[in-house]
Write an enzyme that holds these catalytic residues in place. Sequence first.
Site, PDB file in Angstrom:
ATOM      1  N   ARG A 139      20.379   0.927  35.779  1.00  0.00           N
ATOM      2  CA  ARG A 139      18.614   1.480  35.827  1.00  0.00           C
ATOM      3  C   ARG A 139      19.059   2.372  36.072  1.00  0.00           C
ATOM      4  O   ARG A 139      18.104   3.204  36.402  1.00  0.00           O
ATOM      5  CB  ARG A 139      17.764   0.756  36.698  1.00  0.00           C
ATOM      6  CG  ARG A 139      17.421  -1.165  36.501  1.00  0.00           C
ATOM      7  CD  ARG A 139      17.014  -1.393  37.786  1.00  0.00           C
ATOM      8  NE  ARG A 139      15.449  -0.930  36.918  1.00  0.00           N
ATOM      9  CZ  ARG A 139      14.346  -0.506  37.699  1.00  0.00           C
ATOM     10  NH1 ARG A 139      14.140  -0.558  38.963  1.00  0.00           N
ATOM     11  NH2 ARG A 139      13.244  -0.277  37.758  1.00  0.00           N
ATOM     12  N   CYS A 172      16.143 -12.086  56.310  1.00  0.00           N
ATOM     13  CA  CYS A 172      15.780 -13.532  56.858  1.00  0.00           C
ATOM     14  C   CYS A 172      15.830 -14.555  56.552  1.00  0.00           C
ATOM     15  O   CYS A 172      15.518 -15.859  57.312  1.00  0.00           O
ATOM     16  CB  CYS A 172      14.133 -13.165  56.679  1.00  0.00           C
ATOM     17  SG  CYS A 172      13.140 -11.464  57.086  1.00  0.00           S
TER      18      CYS A 172
END
Length: 457
Positions: free
Chosen positions: A74, A47
Amino acid sequence: MSMERLVVIGGDAAGMSAASQARRLKGPGELEIVAFERGHFTSYSACGIPYWVGGDVAGRDELIARTPEEHRARGIDLRLRTEVTEIDVAGRRVRARDVDSGAESWTSYDKLVIATGARPIRPRIAGADAEGVHGVQILDDGQALLDTLARARGKRAVVVGAGYIGVEMAEALINRGYEVTVVNRGSEPMSTLDPDMGRLVHRAMEGLGITMVNDAEVTGLLTDEDGRVRAVVAGDVEYPADVVVLGIGVRPETALAAAAGLPLGAHGGLLTDLAMRVRGHEDIWAGGDCVEVLDLVSGQERHIALGTHANKHGQVIGTNVGGGYATFPGVVGTAVSKVCDLEIARTGLREKDARRVGLRFETVTVESTSRAGYYPGASLMTVKMIAERRTGRLLGVQIVGREGAGKRVDIAAVALTAGMTVEQMTALDLGYAPPFSPVWDPVLVAARKAATKIRNG
């Protein structure tokens, strides 16, 4: 018992939100996570691309929320430039191809997340793939467009389509000093608004120096001897162009899912239950721009490509994959945009949406100010409200105005979600002070007028 494996197809908002949430709930020793992304980037704001192109955002990296390295740190096995080419539902595996080398391999899964996003609609006309013609969907598209702008021989741009991407790219190109023409198939820009509200956008765009061409179907793109685009053809008219941006809209990217026999809706998006599981498949989830969602106002399925929904879908999916429980109840169709200083917002149903689902309704339109009329900086805004006849249930709101107009649509979005009537809305205890609002907020002025019309009807 062997460790479960979660496979994620798609490395942007929905896919990586799902992977990250699942990892929060289950450590690397409990759940293996493999994510495939065919592009170069993950977890970025598509966006924001028009604002990067227009110069409001300094650089590409500012649009990236989490890098591939951060995901890998992670405990997520993230494989970039790797495109999934087949889903074998019966065999519980996916086939992936390395985009650069062409090497293919199968990866098995216990749980699968499909987050393949949406693809820009490209017109099936001559010249659509010419140099200088750009869609704007992923970060690579934004970079390619900026590269074209840097070497363009002139300063004439044509934007095809006048939806959110179209008007935002028109603004970006105006900011870049281009002479901008927008060629639009509809009667007015922003077809997500009713035509009377779209007309306000039309006038404002022309006031900014943008040439609006409505009711025009693009039939071809002309190129020069070097294969570069030089003009857009609509009917008998040629619009000279040094760069062309396609802002026609997007469709769900569900070719993989369709080939695997997974259920698609009327708009081509995957169908899921409230937990975002693909209907009829216990261990397959889907989210983001590739799915259809329930419209809480009309009760029907819709396809809405927005990052807000995609991130929520990912959170719900990741929670469920990780052993928790979460649902996504649906949407009311809220969206906000701007072209230069004009703010454009909508939520709920348009008039034609209400007619299509058989609702009888009343409409009111009011003009008010963003602040107390005597306070410096007060600007006009137009609010259109649609309410169900007899019951007075709010059905939709559209707002066009200057600073302070757009985010007022959130009041209506909450009212729609709560199923409020326009009469109930008139009693809402909204924040008031002269710098922020008139005594009666513009949305409540519209609600009062609608309530009176319902009572007298």
